[in-house]
Design a protein around this motif. Structure first.
Motif, PDB file in Angstrom:
ATOM      1  N   ILE A   1       0.847  -1.193   0.000  1.00 12.93           N
ATOM      2  CA  ILE A   1       0.000   0.000   0.000  1.00 12.93           C
ATOM      3  C   ILE A   1       0.882   1.242   0.000  1.00 12.93           C
ATOM      4  O   ILE A   1       1.888   1.302   0.715  1.00 12.93           O
ATOM      5  CB  ILE A   1      -0.942  -0.012   1.212  1.00 12.93           C
ATOM      6  CG1 ILE A   1      -1.936  -1.176   1.032  1.00 12.93           C
ATOM      7  CG2 ILE A   1      -1.680   1.322   1.348  1.00 12.93           C
ATOM      8  CD1 ILE A   1      -3.076  -1.196   1.989  1.00 12.93           C
ATOM      9  N   ARG A   2       0.523   2.196  -0.835  1.00  9.73           N
ATOM     10  CA  ARG A   2       1.229   3.467  -0.894  1.00  9.73           C
ATOM     11  C   ARG A   2       0.240   4.606  -0.649  1.00  9.73           C
ATOM     12  O   ARG A   2      -0.954   4.436  -0.855  1.00  9.73           O
ATOM     13  CB  ARG A   2       1.893   3.646  -2.267  1.00  9.73           C
ATOM     14  CG  ARG A   2       2.949   2.575  -2.595  1.00  9.73           C
ATOM     15  CD  ARG A   2       4.149   2.662  -1.665  1.00  9.73           C
ATOM     16  NE  ARG A   2       5.222   1.750  -2.030  1.00  9.73           N
ATOM     17  CZ  ARG A   2       5.453   0.579  -1.428  1.00  9.73           C
ATOM     18  NH1 ARG A   2       4.667   0.162  -0.457  1.00  9.73           N
ATOM     19  NH2 ARG A   2       6.471  -0.168  -1.793  1.00  9.73           N
ATOM     20  N   VAL A   3       0.767   5.762  -0.233  1.00 11.92           N
ATOM     21  CA  VAL A   3      -0.070   6.930   0.018  1.00 11.92           C
ATOM     22  C   VAL A   3       0.290   8.017  -0.993  1.00 11.92           C
ATOM     23  O   VAL A   3       1.480   8.340  -1.143  1.00 11.92           O
ATOM     24  CB  VAL A   3       0.186   7.487   1.438  1.00 11.92           C
ATOM     25  CG1 VAL A   3      -0.852   8.545   1.782  1.00 11.92           C
ATOM     26  CG2 VAL A   3       0.179   6.370   2.465  1.00 11.92           C
TER      27      VAL A   3
ATOM     28  N   PRO B   1      12.251   0.512  -5.083  1.00  8.55           N
ATOM     29  CA  PRO B   1      13.302   0.541  -4.053  1.00  8.55           C
ATOM     30  C   PRO B   1      13.025  -0.331  -2.832  1.00  8.55           C
ATOM     31  O   PRO B   1      13.969  -0.705  -2.136  1.00  8.55           O
ATOM     32  CB  PRO B   1      13.374   2.020  -3.656  1.00  8.55           C
ATOM     33  CG  PRO B   1      12.141   2.656  -4.196  1.00  8.55           C
ATOM     34  CD  PRO B   1      11.711   1.851  -5.380  1.00  8.55           C
ATOM     35  N   HIS B   2      11.764  -0.674  -2.585  1.00 10.80           N
ATOM     36  CA  HIS B   2      11.482  -1.497  -1.403  1.00 10.80           C
ATOM     37  C   HIS B   2      11.546  -2.997  -1.704  1.00 10.80           C
ATOM     38  O   HIS B   2      11.109  -3.803  -0.884  1.00 10.80           O
ATOM     39  CB  HIS B   2      10.115  -1.142  -0.818  1.00 10.80           C
ATOM     40  CG  HIS B   2      10.087   0.231  -0.225  1.00 10.80           C
ATOM     41  ND1 HIS B   2      10.487   0.488   1.069  1.00 10.80           N
ATOM     42  CD2 HIS B   2       9.754   1.428  -0.766  1.00 10.80           C
ATOM     43  CE1 HIS B   2      10.377   1.793   1.300  1.00 10.80           C
ATOM     44  NE2 HIS B   2       9.930   2.383   0.206  1.00 10.80           N
ATOM     45  N   ARG B   3      12.096  -3.348  -2.870  1.00 17.11           N
ATOM     46  CA  ARG B   3      12.282  -4.770  -3.185  1.00 17.11           C
ATOM     47  C   ARG B   3      12.701  -5.516  -1.909  1.00 17.11           C
ATOM     48  O   ARG B   3      13.597  -5.103  -1.199  1.00 17.11           O
ATOM     49  CB  ARG B   3      13.365  -4.893  -4.279  1.00 17.11           C
ATOM     50  CG  ARG B   3      13.553  -6.287  -4.851  1.00 17.11           C
ATOM     51  CD  ARG B   3      14.589  -7.121  -4.137  1.00 17.11           C
ATOM     52  NE  ARG B   3      15.867  -6.438  -4.018  1.00 17.11           N
ATOM     53  CZ  ARG B   3      16.841  -6.797  -3.185  1.00 17.11           C
ATOM     54  NH1 ARG B   3      16.696  -7.843  -2.393  1.00 17.11           N
ATOM     55  NH2 ARG B   3      17.962  -6.096  -3.114  1.00 17.11           N
ATOM     56  N   CYS B   4      11.998  -6.597  -1.655  1.00 12.25           N
ATOM     57  CA  CYS B   4      12.206  -7.347  -0.410  1.00 12.25           C
ATOM     58  C   CYS B   4      13.687  -7.543  -0.084  1.00 12.25           C
ATOM     59  O   CYS B   4      14.424  -8.168  -0.839  1.00 12.25           O
ATOM     60  CB  CYS B   4      11.519  -8.701  -0.522  1.00 12.25           C
ATOM     61  SG  CYS B   4      11.807  -9.744   0.926  1.00 12.25           S
ATOM     62  N   LEU B   5      14.073  -7.019   1.035  1.00 11.30           N
ATOM     63  CA  LEU B   5      15.457  -7.147   1.493  1.00 11.30           C
ATOM     64  C   LEU B   5      15.835  -8.609   1.706  1.00 11.30           C
ATOM     65  O   LEU B   5      16.986  -8.995   1.553  1.00 11.30           O
ATOM     66  CB  LEU B   5      15.613  -6.374   2.804  1.00 11.30           C
ATOM     67  CG  LEU B   5      16.969  -6.415   3.505  1.00 11.30           C
ATOM     68  CD1 LEU B   5      18.020  -5.678   2.694  1.00 11.30           C
ATOM     69  CD2 LEU B   5      16.865  -5.803   4.896  1.00 11.30           C
TER      70      LEU B   5
END
Ligand code: HEM
Lengths: 413, 63
Positions: free
Chosen positions: A299-301, A355-359
């Motif tokens: 989810i993004r805002v 950029p939030h590709r699963c660490l």
């Protein structure tokens, strides 16, 4: 504190853009015996590329739903317009710190990723492989010795994923059951259990970091309390936000993936045999299973008003990018409903885009592949135990429970 | 054949590296090294598959 009662639909949402779909409650997405919630979410592909779902978060908020993979890429690769800056976890406690890096946006986000990336890089994960394989074999040997049937989630998937993870954090196994309980309450508990579990986890992480500050050892929390960003040590809130996220991110995601995969193989004997015939096929097959059975809704805002493919997204609106929806987009994947374990062109988004590709993606992949390899090596042809029905559920993170597999001779008859 | 690397788009999925570790090199964080890649003829197929495996579309193929 939270209810699933719908909030009023914002006035700027055109009535003809409201869709009757929710990842929480549409048919096949609420808890369902023998369900297939990922397939059930693919119904949105009969509709428009973007619509508004009035009740599509755990606390009953509405979100825009992006159905096409290509559009999800646009959203997730544009954090300036579609921000991750929320405090989901903390706000449940009446606090406002961020989970890190999940709830930070670039450029702040990148600083923490640079700090954490080397710890879970593809090369680092190769070094963890032996421990992962050993853990899988010990657990499965025990299951095989105990009989010809087991509950995959409680006997294998959870203890396996949680053990690997505790090892990474530098924690011992003694409290494994307790940790699994916290995670369960946090992810699936009611209005009382969820905040209580959240509080317990925060207290635990705070205490652990205080310990490691006093006496550093060779583990993740010690690394964190000794790290520097922008030439300063991390603040207490940053350490907490990172520790809490790392604690919960790998707990039930890997377990759920293994559960959905074994559920699939139990119901598709030809595919199960095909992997047995040549276990080298598992690496590619695991990618197809990640495409078909991903578990996370992102989810993004919106940070500003933006018109997106005809939808008037307004500042503050939630935008949902559900991996299970993108992964069954017919414009992205040929014949997406078909599960083809040899599928090659398979750029799925189980681990996100942007950029939030699963660490933890490299570790998660290894765990899934090794888990399936060791399982197929040790357990003969298996199926769903007759008279039982695994229960699947949708929501923010999809899952499966009561997955009882059976490999007895009698049951086969 | 040349692979054009849009490094700003790389998010460290490392699918290219999984396909062809000798062609697509990663840094210590697991992201692709900067700079376009000249591909010798005998490796073209592998390089092509690696470039096509990028979920972010960070790798373009130039014939
Ligand atoms: C099959 C298992 C897993 C799946 C499907 C999965 C999926 C995802 C997804 C879709 C995201 C993006 C969330 C967002 O942008 O809103 C994410 C982020 C993250 N995951 Fe995973 N994950 C898995 C396992 C793991 C493991 C094992 C770890 C830890 C070792 C982990 C740690 C993280 C972290 C720290 C983030 C935040 C990254 C950031 O914001 O930069 N995950 N995961």
């Amino acid at each position: 504190m939270e209810t699933m009662a719908a909030r009023p639909i914002p006035a700027h949402v055109p009535p003809d853009m409201i869709g009757n779909f929710s990842l929480f409650s549409s048919p096949g997405l609420e808890p369902t015996p023998n369900g297939d919630p990922q397939a059930a979410s693919a119904v949105v592909h009969d509709g428009p590329r973007i619509f508004y779902s009035p009740v599509n978060t755990r606390d009953g908020k509405g979100t825009w739903v992006i159905t096409r993979a290509q559009d999800q890429r646009r959203v997730l690769q544009d954090p300036e317009t579609f921000s991750s800056h929320r405090s989901i976890f903390a706000s449940a406690l009446g606090e406002s710190w961020q989970m890190i890096p999940l709830e930070l946006d670039p450029p702040e986000h990148g600083k923490f990723r640079s700090l954490l990336n080397p710890l879970l890089s593809p090369k680092r994960v190769m070094a963890l492989e032996t421990a992962v394989r050993e853990r899988a074999s010990v657990l499965i040997d025990r299951i095989a010795a105990a009989g010809t049937s087991c509950d995959v989630m409680t006997d294998f998937a959870f203890p396996f994923a949680v053990n690997i993870f505790l090892r990474f954090l530098g924690l011992s196994d003694d409290r494994l059951d307790e940790f699994v309980g916290w995670a369960n309450d946090l992810l699936h508990g009611d209005n009382v259990k969820r905040p209580a579990a959240a509080r317990t986890i925060v207290a635990f992480i705070d205490e652990l970091s205080a310990d490691r500050r006093r006496q550093p050892v060779d583990d993740f929390m010690s690394f964190l309390v000794q790290s520097r960003i922008d030439d300063r040590p991390l603040t207490d809130m940053e350490i907490r936000g990172t520790g809490v996220l790392l604690f919960i991110a790998g707990l039930d995601t890997v377990a759920a993936a293994i559960g959905f995969d074994l559920n699939y193989l139990a119901r598709h004997q030809a595919d199960q045999q095909w992997l047995r015939d040549d276990p080298k096929r598992i690496v590619l097959a695991a990618e197809e299973l990640l495409r078909a059975y991903p578990t996370v809704q992102m989810i993004r805002v919106a940070t500003r008003d933006v018109d997106f493919e005809g939808a008037p997204i307004r500042k503050g609106d939630y935008v949902s990018c559900a991996t299970m929806i993108a992964n069954r987009d017919p414009l992205e994947f040929a014949d997406p409903a078909r599960i083809d374990l040899a599928r090659e062109d398979n750029r799925h988004t189980a681990f996100a885009y942007g950029p939030h590709r699963c660490l933890g993606s490299h570790l998660a992949r290894r765990e899934i592949v090794v888990g399936l390899e060791e399982w197929l090596k040790r357990i003969p042809t298996f199926r769903i135990k007759s008279g039982t029905a695994p229960v699947t559920y949708g929501g923010h993170v999809f899952g499966i429970e009561n997955l009882i597999l059976d490999w007895s001779q009698e049951d086969a008859a | 054949m040349k692979i054009i690397v849009h490094r700003e788009k790389c998010q460290g999925h490392a699918r290219c590296w999984a396909m062809a570790p000798d062609i697509f090199e990663l840094d210590d964080e697991g992201y692709i090294m900067p700079g376009d890649i000249d591909v010798p003829e005998e490796q073209e197929r592998l390089a092509w598959m690696g470039a096509k495996s990028c979920p972010e579309r960070a790798l373009d193929i130039q014939k």
